[in-house]
Design an enzyme around this catalytic site. Structure first.
Site, PDB file in Angstrom:
ATOM      1  N   GLY A 225       0.594  -0.952  -0.126  1.00 28.46           N
ATOM      2  CA  GLY A 225       0.378  -0.224   0.186  1.00 28.46           C
ATOM      3  C   GLY A 225       0.765   1.535   0.377  1.00 28.46           C
TER       4      GLY A 225
ATOM      5  CG  ASP B 157      -7.895   4.045   6.956  1.00 26.06           C
ATOM      6  OD1 ASP B 157      -7.330   4.694   7.388  1.00 26.06           O
ATOM      7  OD2 ASP B 157      -8.074   4.729   5.381  1.00 26.06           O
TER       8      ASP B 157
ATOM      9  N   GLY C 297      -0.170   4.543   0.363  1.00 30.25           N
ATOM     10  CA  GLY C 297      -1.218   5.402   0.923  1.00 30.25           C
ATOM     11  C   GLY C 297      -0.638   6.871   1.637  1.00 30.25           C
ATOM     12  CG  PHE C 298      -1.969   9.880   3.221  1.00 33.31           C
ATOM     13  CD1 PHE C 298      -1.342  11.064   3.402  1.00 33.31           C
ATOM     14  CD2 PHE C 298      -3.363  10.012   3.050  1.00 33.31           C
ATOM     15  CE1 PHE C 298      -2.082  11.567   2.231  1.00 33.31           C
ATOM     16  CE2 PHE C 298      -4.244  10.603   2.473  1.00 33.31           C
ATOM     17  CZ  PHE C 298      -3.585  11.741   2.436  1.00 33.31           C
TER      18      PHE C 298
ATOM     19  CD  GLU D  35     -14.628  17.862   3.398  1.00 26.71           C
ATOM     20  OE1 GLU D  35     -13.488  18.756   3.918  1.00 26.71           O
ATOM     21  OE2 GLU D  35     -13.929  17.110   2.904  1.00 26.71           O
TER      22      GLU D  35
END
Length: 450
Positions: A17, A304, A19-20, A175
């Site tokens: 992964g 997550d 991601g962040f 948002e």
């Protein structure tokens, strides 16, 4: 076939992964005595906090994404593998990816989360927002709704096309609702002849008693009032009981709509299944204080997909800062172990929460400090531009926002993926209403912080 990740006795670290969390872990090992392999099913790193702006024609996908290989171009001890991981062989210490096996000495799993529909088959009717494909699909649906309404002669169908329902009152839902309202009432206001886009109805549905649950109640109310000023109808304490291609049901009420967006919850990727470890009801792997998997001190789960309890006894939220801090912690821990040292348990430092409601509107909670309005919006804008990867991305986003702010226009109103104005409708179905379950009041909720 096994892919060797090293030709020497250097320890092999595989990061699943980009991601962040995964990116933070891999970059934290730059210049170390480790050989790092980053595996991801996409060839780009995505800045998810701004994904909703792609979905509402504010930004281009390239503005919020960077090629993974370009990110690691100068990190000599890192390489990238483009593949979808399907499992982990903990006995042989190998990652299974599309028939290949990638050997590891240390493994970092940062595979993120996916949409959760609470046991219902609603994904086809209410798409969520997790990937660039999700964003461009939603952008197509939103813009097509206006195009179809322009040519529609049936008043009921035209009304249905101009109704937009967002499910979930967390940051993403707030948002999205605000951005659609601004798109309809500002950017598209003068573009059509047969319809008035300003008559579009945007409805935000939230099962909890207020929006933005992690924020102070005063900021939740400020966000609600800002949405109302934009023309958004906010439904609180309202759980979705059913939805199909032409409507959303809230209890006994049926709202006619052709466009539904899901922002009500997520579940972890199947890492717990790969490892056979204990997980919570959201599928997150329960880890040790050092983020390792019980019984596997060389396997770490972050972001997550990890269930980590904070000082308040509650699981840490699935937000970018948590994942980034966890990734950096794991990198530091691996470096310390290589030198024979130990480290204290992971501790998350909360710098605050931000959420924007539209042009010049946002809320910010920084410890005991609470901000709303234009100042919070400036803070939100600066923070998001700062955390984007790459000078080009920062410049492009800043210039786009300046253009949008000065002209009320959005430059990426492109309908791609189809020819003509055919809506991608699905067959009607008849399902008896079920008790309300949708919303963001549970621990499955997805919140975002900066």
């Amino acid at each position: 076939m096994t892919i060797p990740t090293a030709t020497s006795r250097r320890r092999r670290v595989v990061v699943i992964g980009a991601g962040f969390g995964g990116l933070s872990a891999a970059k934290g090992l730059a210049g170390s005595a480790f050989d790092v392999t980053v595996v991801d099913r996409h060839n780009y790193h995505l800045f998810q906090p701004l994904l909703y702006q792609v979905a509402t024609a504010g930004l281009s996908p390239a503005d919020i994404a960077s090629p993974i290989r370009a990110i690691f171009r100068r990190q000599e001890n890192a390489k990238v593998v483009l593949a979808k991981v399907s499992g982990v062989d903990t006995v042989r210490s190998e990652v299974i990816a599309e028939g290949r096996r990638i050997a590891y000495d240390d493994l970092v799993i940062a595979t993120g989360a996916e949409h959760a529909y609470f046991g219902h088959d609603w994904a086809s009717y209410a798409p969520g927002l997790k990937t660039i494909d999700d964003a461009t699909y939603l952008r197509r649906r939103i813009l097509l709704a206006f195009e179809r309404a322009e040519a529609e002669t049936d008043p009921a169908e035209r009304r249905r096309l101009l109704n937009f329902v967002v499910v979930g009152g967390g940051p993403t839902g707030v948002e999205m609702a605000g951005a659609i309202a601004e798109l309809a009432k500002r950017a598209l206001a003068s573009d059509f002849r047969s319809i008035d886009p300003r008559c579009a109805q945007i409805i935000l549905v939230e099962a909890a008693p207020r929006l933005l649950l992690p924020f102070d109640p005063s900021l939740s109310e400020s966000a609600r009032l800002s949405l109302v000023e934009l023309g958004v109808e906010v439904r609180l304490g309202a759980g979705v009981t059913d939805c199909d291609c032409s409507s959303v049901s809230i209890g006994d009420e049926r709202i006619e709509t052709r466009t539904i967006m899901w922002a009500a919850g997520v579940k972890a990727s199947p890492a717990a299944e790969w490892l056979g470890g204990e997980s919570d009801r959201a599928g997150r792997v329960k880890v040790e204080p050092d983020l390792s998997v019980p019984g596997h001190s060389n396997i770490f789960v972050i972001g997550d997909v990890a269930h980590v309890v904070g000082p308040d006894g509650k699981p840490l939220p699935g937000v970018a800062p948590v994942a980034k801090q966890q990734g950096r912690y794991v990198a530091d821990l691996l470096r310390a172990r290589a030198q024979g040292h130990s480290m204290p348990p992971f501790g998350y430092r909360d710098f605050g929460s931000l959420a924007t409601i539209g042009r010049k509107r946002a809320v910010a909670q920084l410890g005991s400090m609470k901000l709303s309005g234009f100042v919070a919006w400036l803070l939100w804008s600066v923070a998001h531009v700062y955390f984007l990867i790459g000078f080009r991305n920062r410049l492009a986003v800043a210039m786009n926002w300046l253009w949008n702010y000065l002209t009320f226009q959005r430059g990426t109103r492109l309908i791609t993926g189809i020819a003509g104005s055919r809506m991608e409708d699905l067959p009607q179905r008849t399902v008896a209403p079920v008790p309300a379950v949708a919303g963001t009041a549970s621990e499955l909720s997805r919140e975002r912080r900066v």
